[in-house]
Write an enzyme that holds these catalytic residues in place. Structure first.
Site, short mmCIF file in Angstrom:
data_model
loop_
_atom_site.label_atom_id
_atom_site.label_comp_id
_atom_site.label_asym_id
_atom_site.label_seq_id
_atom_site.Cartn_x
_atom_site.Cartn_y
_atom_site.Cartn_z
N ASP A 14 33.03 20.87 19.53
CA ASP A 14 32.45 21.82 20.49
C ASP A 14 33.38 21.95 21.71
O ASP A 14 33.01 21.66 22.83
CB ASP A 14 31.06 21.36 20.94
CG ASP A 14 31.06 19.95 21.54
OD1 ASP A 14 30.10 19.63 22.29
OD2 ASP A 14 32.01 19.18 21.30
N ASP A 19 37.52 17.72 23.14
CA ASP A 19 37.70 18.24 21.77
C ASP A 19 39.05 18.94 21.66
O ASP A 19 39.76 18.81 20.66
CB ASP A 19 36.61 19.26 21.43
CG ASP A 19 35.20 18.75 21.62
OD1 ASP A 19 34.75 18.67 22.77
OD2 ASP A 19 34.55 18.41 20.61
N ASN A 43 28.91 21.51 23.96
CA ASN A 43 29.28 21.58 25.39
C ASN A 43 28.91 22.94 25.99
O ASN A 43 28.45 23.04 27.12
CB ASN A 43 30.77 21.34 25.55
CG ASN A 43 31.13 19.88 25.32
OD1 ASN A 43 30.43 18.99 25.79
ND2 ASN A 43 32.20 19.65 24.56
N THR A 127 33.26 15.79 16.56
CA THR A 127 33.32 15.35 17.96
C THR A 127 32.29 16.09 18.82
O THR A 127 32.48 16.28 20.01
CB THR A 127 34.74 15.59 18.53
OG1 THR A 127 35.04 17.00 18.40
CG2 THR A 127 35.77 14.76 17.82
N PHE A 168 25.39 12.47 24.73
CA PHE A 168 25.17 13.91 24.59
C PHE A 168 25.19 14.39 23.13
O PHE A 168 24.27 15.10 22.70
CB PHE A 168 26.24 14.66 25.40
CG PHE A 168 26.13 16.15 25.34
CD1 PHE A 168 26.99 16.88 24.54
CD2 PHE A 168 25.16 16.83 26.07
CE1 PHE A 168 26.91 18.27 24.48
CE2 PHE A 168 25.06 18.22 26.02
CZ PHE A 168 25.94 18.94 25.21
N ASN A 169 26.22 14.06 22.36
CA ASN A 169 26.32 14.58 20.99
C ASN A 169 25.14 14.15 20.13
O ASN A 169 24.62 14.92 19.33
CB ASN A 169 27.62 14.11 20.33
CG ASN A 169 28.85 14.76 20.94
OD1 ASN A 169 28.73 15.80 21.59
ND2 ASN A 169 30.00 14.14 20.76
N HIS A 246 36.96 10.99 25.40
CA HIS A 246 36.15 10.60 24.25
C HIS A 246 36.76 11.02 22.90
O HIS A 246 37.09 10.20 22.07
CB HIS A 246 34.76 11.26 24.33
CG HIS A 246 34.06 11.11 25.62
ND1 HIS A 246 33.39 9.97 26.02
CD2 HIS A 246 33.87 12.01 26.64
CE1 HIS A 246 32.82 10.16 27.19
NE2 HIS A 246 33.10 11.37 27.60
N ASP A 247 36.85 12.32 22.67
CA ASP A 247 37.05 12.85 21.32
C ASP A 247 38.38 12.50 20.66
O ASP A 247 38.42 12.27 19.45
CB ASP A 247 36.85 14.37 21.33
CG ASP A 247 35.43 14.75 21.69
OD1 ASP A 247 35.23 15.87 22.18
OD2 ASP A 247 34.52 13.92 21.51
O1 RIB Z 1 29.28 12.49 25.32
C1 RIB Z 1 30.62 12.92 25.18
C2 RIB Z 1 30.72 13.93 24.09
O2 RIB Z 1 29.92 15.06 24.40
C3 RIB Z 1 32.14 14.50 23.91
O3 RIB Z 1 32.33 14.84 22.56
C4 RIB Z 1 32.13 15.73 24.74
O4 RIB Z 1 33.06 16.72 24.27
C5 RIB Z 1 30.73 16.23 24.51
O5 RIB Z 1 30.72 16.93 23.26
CA CA Z 2 32.94 17.12 21.97
#
Ligand code: RIB
Ligand code: CA
Length: 317
Positions: A14, A19, A43, A127, A168-169, A246-247
């Site tokens: 996203d 990403d 996102n 991701t 979040f994901n 993160h990704d």
């Molecule tokens: O919580 C972090 C994740 O949520 C990452 O993948 C960021 O891009 C969002 O998608």
């Molecule tokens: Ca992401």
């Protein structure tokens, strides 16, 4: 010197700042063969995440196809993270105008068709929310044993970032995450989870951002500006000097697994509607007696991770 056989991968995300960096890392690494990028809401909305994937492809002149997927979760209302990524989802740098469009085939169907055509070969790097993969598994349960591995950025061994419980994901689509993790438990699908407990160890602080800028290249500068924008939310929320990258840990894990430490454990997803909704419940001490269904990332060599990122992104003009 043995010839390197690139590992076929599908990036599902996203974009989104991190990403986008994952796409840059994967496409600059000879260890990987990016068969396609599939996009999802997350996102920002699907239209924007898809546009952003087209933008990153244009930036590096890559040829991978892009397949739009889910525009909403399976059950819960859609969340989005403009507060983190800006209205465009890639706020910060000037964005090139895409000269090619996305494919018409749905992301889930692309995943199904590709895995069926290359059984045992394809690794999926989601991701974002897991809706596309969950749809693929429900449409075509036969693909589960044909997927080589899934490496997901999502969840957390402990605290969340969108609620106290949920990352979040995972929170975007807990039902999709439950489908994927239960599939891993039932079929032995090889699943690795990079949660916040790992990704929060990789902060893109000003010195690390400067390393991208010091490449003196267009893509290096693009990455530096991306990360400088991405730092804003993390500075306000956590008081950190930069954003948690993160990704790109998903692609980095395939390229340089020695940078990370993982532990096999049972992971279940809380699909209730209470304060623990979307939590990835990690059975660290095997108290449930349930066999492991995932490798959960615990340790990160952050300096090694950023050194890999800078070296690989330095390969672009
Ligand atoms: O919580 C972090 C994740 O949520 C990452 O993948 C960021 O891009 C969002 O998608
Ligand atoms: Ca992401």
């Amino acid at each position: 010197m043995p010839t390197l056989t690139p590992r076929p991968v599908i990036l599902d995300g996203d974009p989104g700042h991190d990403d986008a960096v994952n796409i840059l890392l994967a496409c600059s690494s000879p260890e990987l063969d990016v068969l396609g990028v599939t996009t999802t809401y997350g996102n920002v909305g699907l239209e924007r995440t898809t546009h952003n994937a087209l933008v990153v492809r244009e930036l590096i002149g890559a040829g991978f196809p892009i397949y739009p997927g889910a525009d909403r979760p399976l059950v819960v209302p859609r969340l989005s993270a403009e507060a983190v990524h800006g209205e465009s989802g890639l706020d910060g740098p000037d964005l090139p105008t895409p000269t090619r469009g996305a494919e018409r085939l749905h992301a889930a169907q692309f995943i199904i068709d590709t895995v069926r055509a290359r059984p045992g070969e394809v690794t999926l790097l989601p991701t974002g929310p897991l809706t596309n993969l969950a749809l693929a598994l429900r449409l075509a349960p036969d693909i589960a044993p044909k997927i080589r591995e899934v490496v997901w950025m999502g969840g957390s061994l402990d605290t969340g970032n969108w609620t106290p419980s949920a990352e979040f994901n995972a929170l975007c689509d807990p039902h999709a995450a439950r489908i994927v993790f239960e599939c891993a438990a039932e079929t032995g699908l090889k699943l690795t989870m990079f949660g916040l407990n790992a990704t929060h160890q990789a902060i893109a602080d000003p010195a690390r951002v400067a390393a991208f800028r010091q490449l003196g290249t267009r893509v290096g500068e693009f990455t530096a500006v991306l990360l400088e924008f991405f730092a804003g939310h993390h500075r306000e929320r956590y008081g950190w000097e930069g954003g948690a990258l993160h990704d790109p840990m998903t692609a980095a894990y395939l390229i340089a697994p020695a940078l990370f430490g993982v532990k096999a454990m049972r992971v279940d997803i809380d699909t209730t509607e209470g304060p623990s909704a979307g939590r990835t419940v990690c059975d660290v001490w095997k108290v449930t007696g349930q066999p492991p269904n995932a490798d959960v990332a615990l340790t990160v060599d952050a300096d090694g991770f950023f050194a890999l990122l800078v070296e690989r992104i330095g390969r672009y003009a």
